[in-house]
Design a protein around this motif. Structure first.
Motif, short mmCIF file in Angstrom:
data_model
loop_
_atom_site.label_atom_id
_atom_site.label_comp_id
_atom_site.label_asym_id
_atom_site.label_seq_id
_atom_site.Cartn_x
_atom_site.Cartn_y
_atom_site.Cartn_z
N VAL A 242 0.88 -1.22 0.08
CA VAL A 242 -0.11 0.10 -0.07
C VAL A 242 0.85 1.29 0.05
CG1 VAL A 242 -1.71 1.16 1.47
CG2 VAL A 242 -2.12 -1.22 1.20
N GLU A 243 0.43 2.24 -0.85
CA GLU A 243 1.48 3.44 -0.91
C GLU A 243 0.59 4.57 0.08
OE1 GLU A 243 1.89 5.43 -4.70
OE2 GLU A 243 3.66 3.70 -5.20
N LYS A 244 1.37 4.92 0.99
CA LYS A 244 0.56 5.82 2.02
C LYS A 244 1.16 7.25 1.65
CE LYS A 244 -1.12 7.82 5.57
NZ LYS A 244 -2.65 8.11 5.93
N CYS B 100 -6.41 -4.00 9.68
CA CYS B 100 -6.27 -5.01 8.65
C CYS B 100 -7.00 -4.41 7.53
CB CYS B 100 -7.10 -6.17 9.24
SG CYS B 100 -6.60 -6.83 10.64
N ALA B 101 -6.49 -5.09 6.18
CA ALA B 101 -6.86 -4.81 5.06
C ALA B 101 -7.17 -6.15 4.45
CB ALA B 101 -6.01 -3.86 4.24
N ASP B 102 -8.30 -6.46 3.88
CA ASP B 102 -9.05 -7.63 3.46
C ASP B 102 -8.32 -8.67 4.33
OD1 ASP B 102 -9.87 -6.42 1.20
OD2 ASP B 102 -7.79 -6.45 0.02
N ASP B 103 -8.68 -8.46 5.76
CA ASP B 103 -8.39 -9.36 6.86
C ASP B 103 -7.06 -9.84 7.11
OD1 ASP B 103 -11.08 -9.65 7.40
OD2 ASP B 103 -11.51 -11.31 5.98
N MET C 262 -7.52 2.64 3.01
CA MET C 262 -7.69 1.35 2.42
C MET C 262 -9.11 1.47 1.49
SD MET C 262 -5.63 -0.49 3.49
CE MET C 262 -4.58 0.98 3.35
N ILE C 263 -9.91 2.04 1.78
CA ILE C 263 -11.23 2.15 0.94
C ILE C 263 -11.02 2.85 -0.66
CG2 ILE C 263 -13.54 3.32 0.54
CD1 ILE C 263 -14.11 3.00 3.49
N ALA C 264 -9.98 3.86 -0.39
CA ALA C 264 -9.61 4.31 -1.93
C ALA C 264 -8.70 3.43 -2.58
CB ALA C 264 -8.63 5.62 -1.31
N ARG C 265 -8.15 2.67 -2.10
CA ARG C 265 -7.41 1.65 -2.61
C ARG C 265 -8.14 0.11 -3.10
NH1 ARG C 265 -4.66 5.15 -0.03
NH2 ARG C 265 -2.57 5.52 -0.89
N GLY C 266 -9.44 0.40 -2.86
CA GLY C 266 -10.29 -0.84 -3.19
C GLY C 266 -10.09 -1.93 -2.09
N ARG C 267 -9.62 -1.67 -1.00
CA ARG C 267 -9.48 -2.80 -0.21
C ARG C 267 -10.35 -2.78 1.04
NH1 ARG C 267 -3.21 -4.39 0.48
NH2 ARG C 267 -4.30 -6.27 1.20
N VAL C 268 -10.86 -3.71 1.72
CA VAL C 268 -12.13 -3.84 2.74
C VAL C 268 -11.21 -3.67 4.13
CG1 VAL C 268 -13.81 -4.88 4.12
CG2 VAL C 268 -13.39 -5.21 1.51
N PRO C 269 -11.11 -2.53 4.86
CA PRO C 269 -10.53 -2.20 6.10
C PRO C 269 -11.31 -2.85 7.32
CG PRO C 269 -11.63 -0.41 5.54
CD PRO C 269 -11.93 -1.25 4.63
N SER C 270 -10.57 -3.29 8.29
CA SER C 270 -11.44 -3.87 9.69
C SER C 270 -10.36 -3.40 10.64
CB SER C 270 -11.78 -5.21 9.60
OG SER C 270 -10.43 -5.91 9.11
N SER C 271 -10.85 -3.58 11.92
CA SER C 271 -9.96 -3.49 12.97
C SER C 271 -10.55 -4.48 14.07
CB SER C 271 -10.23 -1.79 13.70
OG SER C 271 -9.94 -0.93 12.77
N ALA C 272 -9.21 -4.71 14.82
CA ALA C 272 -9.53 -5.76 15.96
C ALA C 272 -9.17 -4.73 17.39
CB ALA C 272 -8.63 -6.93 15.97
N TRP C 273 -9.97 -4.47 18.25
CA TRP C 273 -9.75 -3.55 19.40
C TRP C 273 -8.74 -4.76 20.34
CZ3 TRP C 273 -10.48 1.23 19.79
CH2 TRP C 273 -11.58 1.86 19.05
N ILE C 274 -7.62 -3.97 20.68
CA ILE C 274 -6.62 -4.58 21.73
C ILE C 274 -7.16 -4.03 23.09
CG2 ILE C 274 -4.23 -4.66 22.46
CD1 ILE C 274 -3.55 -4.35 19.44
#
Length: 245
Positions: free
Chosen positions: A85-87, A142-145, A99-111
């Motif tokens: 990913v280019e940031k 995460c991106a695409d899990d 992530m959305i701008a790059r066509g990927r599915v973002p997600s988060s896991a709370w720590i």
């Protein structure tokens, strides 16, 4: 279709060492989208059998591509084509927006997420007086899990009504309260991942990572955000556009 038939075979007239030939076959296949981001690479023993070479030759080829960032190893899962990913440093955006701008599915896991009193380090970063309240958020991004980054954010207490208003995007919650940063100062440096961070990101201890420290400012100059993000070095490229004068 077998992996060999997809990416091609060695050329008999090529004098290069076999590990370099295998690297180039995989590199060309990635560039041509013959093998896509996230695709698994066969196990070393299978590649050695298919190409009629030693496992040492295959391992040397794969390790070189991992160092280049084209392949990534996931402990217990195998070797995969890295989804880099280019940031950009020229735009203030959240992980979710990137992530959305790059066509990927973002997600988060709370720590963890909690309220507390500002620490001395946070007090300096956020320009807060001792004893003032803050919100702390720690998430695996995460991106695409696929784990991409470990994010540790401290927000000034005035920025949110409670920790519960933060869902998938911290910046979305800040937008709703009118406290989204309009500018930021960021510092980037290379770090080796320790055991705990490596385990959460699915990489080997000592693997290279990128640490970005961000201080986000409101339009009135107040500091609202202090975030430390640990990005996988095999998954991110950071770019900046520079102009003369």
């Amino acid at each position: 279709m077998t992996f060999v038939s997809r990416i091609g075979s060695f050329r008999q007239d090529n004098p290069s060492p076999l590990y370099l030939q295998l690297q180039q076959l995989i590199r060309d296949a990635i560039a041509a989208d013959v093998i896509a981001r996230g695709d698994a690479i066969p196990a070393e023993r299978d590649l050695a059998t298919d190409y009629g070479v030693s496992r040492i030759t295959v391992r040397k080829a794969i390790e070189g591509l991992v160092e280049e960032g084209l392949l990534t190893r996931r402990r217990g899962a195998g070797t995969f084509v890295a989804g880099r990913v280019e940031k950009s440093f020229s735009k203030l955006s959240s992980f979710t927006e990137d992530m959305i701008a790059r066509g990927r599915v973002p997600s988060s896991a709370w720590i963890s997420r909690n309220t507390g009193i500002v620490s001395p380090e946070e007090s300096m970063a956020l320009s807060l007086s001792p004893g003032e309240p803050v919100y702390r958020f720690q998430r695996l991004r995460c991106a695409d899990d696929v784990p991409m980054a470990l994010e540790l954010s401290t927000m000034a207490g005035f920025s949110l009504p409670s920790i519960d208003v933060v869902g998938t995007s911290l910046y979305e919650a800040l937008t709703q309260t009118g406290h989204r940063p309009v500018r930021a100062l960021q510092r980037l440096r290379a770090v080796p991942f320790g055991t705990d961070h490596a385990r959460m990101l699915g990489v080997d201890p000592g693997s290279p990572g990128l640490l970005i420290e961000r201080r986000g400012f409101l339009r009135d100059g107040r500091v609202v955000e202090f975030t430390r993000s640990y990005y996988r070095g095999d998954s991110y490229d950071f770019v900046a556009e520079l102009a003369d004068g």
